[in-house]
Scaffold this motif. Structure first.
Motif, short mmCIF file in Angstrom:
data_model
loop_
_atom_site.label_atom_id
_atom_site.label_comp_id
_atom_site.label_asym_id
_atom_site.label_seq_id
_atom_site.Cartn_x
_atom_site.Cartn_y
_atom_site.Cartn_z
N THR A 1 9.40 25.40 14.73
CA THR A 1 10.64 25.57 15.47
C THR A 1 11.10 27.01 15.33
O THR A 1 11.36 27.48 14.23
N ASP A 2 11.15 27.69 16.46
CA ASP A 2 11.61 29.08 16.56
C ASP A 2 13.09 29.00 16.93
O ASP A 2 13.43 28.63 18.04
N THR A 3 13.96 29.32 15.98
CA THR A 3 15.39 29.12 16.18
C THR A 3 16.06 30.32 16.82
O THR A 3 15.49 31.41 16.90
N THR A 4 17.30 30.12 17.22
CA THR A 4 18.12 31.19 17.79
C THR A 4 18.49 32.19 16.70
O THR A 4 18.64 31.83 15.54
N GLY A 5 18.66 33.43 17.09
CA GLY A 5 19.07 34.46 16.15
C GLY A 5 20.58 34.53 16.02
O GLY A 5 21.11 35.21 15.15
N SER A 6 21.30 33.80 16.86
CA SER A 6 22.76 33.84 16.80
C SER A 6 23.26 32.69 15.94
O SER A 6 22.52 31.80 15.56
N HIS A 7 24.54 32.74 15.64
CA HIS A 7 25.15 31.69 14.82
C HIS A 7 25.98 30.76 15.70
O HIS A 7 26.91 30.13 15.23
N GLN A 8 25.64 30.65 16.98
CA GLN A 8 26.42 29.86 17.91
C GLN A 8 26.16 28.37 17.80
O GLN A 8 26.92 27.58 18.32
N PHE A 9 25.09 27.98 17.14
CA PHE A 9 24.69 26.58 17.14
C PHE A 9 24.51 26.05 15.71
O PHE A 9 23.40 25.70 15.31
N ALA B 1 0.85 -1.19 0.00
CA ALA B 1 0.00 0.00 0.00
C ALA B 1 0.89 1.23 0.00
O ALA B 1 1.94 1.26 0.63
N ALA B 2 0.48 2.21 -0.73
CA ALA B 2 1.23 3.48 -0.72
C ALA B 2 1.16 4.06 0.67
O ALA B 2 0.12 3.99 1.33
N PRO B 3 2.27 4.59 1.15
CA PRO B 3 2.23 5.15 2.50
C PRO B 3 1.24 6.31 2.56
O PRO B 3 1.09 7.07 1.61
N GLU B 4 0.54 6.38 3.67
CA GLU B 4 -0.41 7.48 3.84
C GLU B 4 0.34 8.79 3.90
O GLU B 4 1.42 8.86 4.46
N GLN B 5 -0.23 9.79 3.30
CA GLN B 5 0.41 11.09 3.34
C GLN B 5 0.31 11.64 4.76
O GLN B 5 -0.76 11.69 5.34
N SER B 6 1.44 11.99 5.28
CA SER B 6 1.46 12.53 6.64
C SER B 6 0.90 13.93 6.64
O SER B 6 1.13 14.71 5.72
N ASN B 7 0.16 14.23 7.67
CA ASN B 7 -0.38 15.58 7.83
C ASN B 7 0.36 16.33 8.91
O ASN B 7 -0.18 17.25 9.52
N ASP B 8 1.58 15.90 9.20
CA ASP B 8 2.44 16.58 10.16
C ASP B 8 3.53 17.30 9.40
O ASP B 8 4.24 16.68 8.60
N TYR B 9 3.67 18.59 9.65
CA TYR B 9 4.64 19.39 8.92
C TYR B 9 5.55 20.13 9.90
O TYR B 9 5.07 20.68 10.88
N ARG B 10 6.82 20.15 9.59
CA ARG B 10 7.79 20.88 10.40
C ARG B 10 8.13 22.18 9.69
O ARG B 10 8.63 22.18 8.58
N VAL B 11 7.82 23.28 10.37
CA VAL B 11 8.09 24.63 9.85
C VAL B 11 9.20 25.23 10.71
O VAL B 11 9.09 25.23 11.94
N VAL B 12 10.25 25.72 10.08
CA VAL B 12 11.38 26.27 10.81
C VAL B 12 11.47 27.77 10.52
O VAL B 12 11.41 28.19 9.36
N VAL B 13 11.60 28.56 11.60
CA VAL B 13 11.67 30.02 11.48
C VAL B 13 13.10 30.46 11.76
O VAL B 13 13.64 30.19 12.83
N PHE B 14 13.71 31.13 10.77
CA PHE B 14 15.07 31.62 10.89
C PHE B 14 15.11 33.14 10.76
O PHE B 14 14.24 33.74 10.14
N GLY B 15 16.14 33.75 11.32
CA GLY B 15 16.37 35.18 11.19
C GLY B 15 17.35 35.64 12.25
O GLY B 15 17.63 34.92 13.22
N ALA B 16 17.87 36.83 12.06
CA ALA B 16 18.83 37.41 13.01
C ALA B 16 18.16 37.65 14.36
O ALA B 16 16.92 37.67 14.47
N GLY B 17 18.98 37.86 15.38
CA GLY B 17 18.46 38.15 16.71
C GLY B 17 17.69 39.46 16.72
O GLY B 17 18.12 40.45 16.12
N GLY B 18 16.54 39.46 17.35
CA GLY B 18 15.78 40.69 17.53
C GLY B 18 14.89 41.10 16.38
O GLY B 18 14.31 42.18 16.40
N VAL B 19 14.75 40.24 15.35
CA VAL B 19 13.90 40.63 14.21
C VAL B 19 12.42 40.35 14.46
O VAL B 19 11.57 40.80 13.70
#
Length: 143
Positions: free
Chosen positions: A71-79, A11-29
């Motif tokens: 996922t709300d990421t860090t604004g720094s480039h430390q990681f 059977a074709a795998p069921e389409q997942s309805n779970d999505y990962r959205v990642v938010v990037f940008g500099a610190g303080g934006v």
């Protein structure tokens, strides 16, 4: 006598309805402000730097129930390892800059390059949104 081969039907795998959205940008934006406004409908006046926060939101999407893991990421480039992991697991990306800071827009270039590198041939099928934030700041107060 004929041999009968067993046919395996998969059977074709069921389409997942779970999505990962990642938010990037500099610190303080305003990445966290945008995410919290979407998730909770609130706005926090004070600035608290984020290392990484993850939120879940259930939405209706084309008459289906979908779960967004934002996922709300860090604004720094430390990681950089966390950044690469977020990109490799992400299904969609929101790149945020401040309209008050040309530098914050420039800081998105290497992130965009890394997304293209890690996603490769899939990049045309991946939603990427560029968001100019802080439009409410009067023009006279912008840098």
């Amino acid at each position: 006598m004929t041999e009968q081969k067993n046919q395996v039907t998969r059977a074709a795998p069921e389409q997942s309805n779970d999505y990962r959205v990642v938010v990037f940008g500099a610190g303080g934006v305003g990445k966290s402000s945008l995410v919290l406004r979407f998730i909770k409908g609130t706005f926090r006046e004070s600035y608290i730097p984020t290392i990484e926060d993850t939120y879940r939101q259930v939405i209706s999407c084309n008459k289906n129930i979908c779960t967004l893991q934002i996922t709300d990421t860090t604004g720094s480039h430390q990681f950089p390892a966390m950044q690469r992991l977020s990109i490799s697991k992400g299904h969609a990306f929101i790149l945020v800059y401040s309209v008050c800071s040309k530098q914050s827009l420039e800081e998105l270039r290497p992130i965009w390059a890394l997304i293209k590198e890690l996603k490769g041939a899939d990049i045309p099928n991946i939603p990427v949104m560029l968001v100019g934030n802080k439009c409410d700041v009067p023009t006279s107060e912008r840098a």
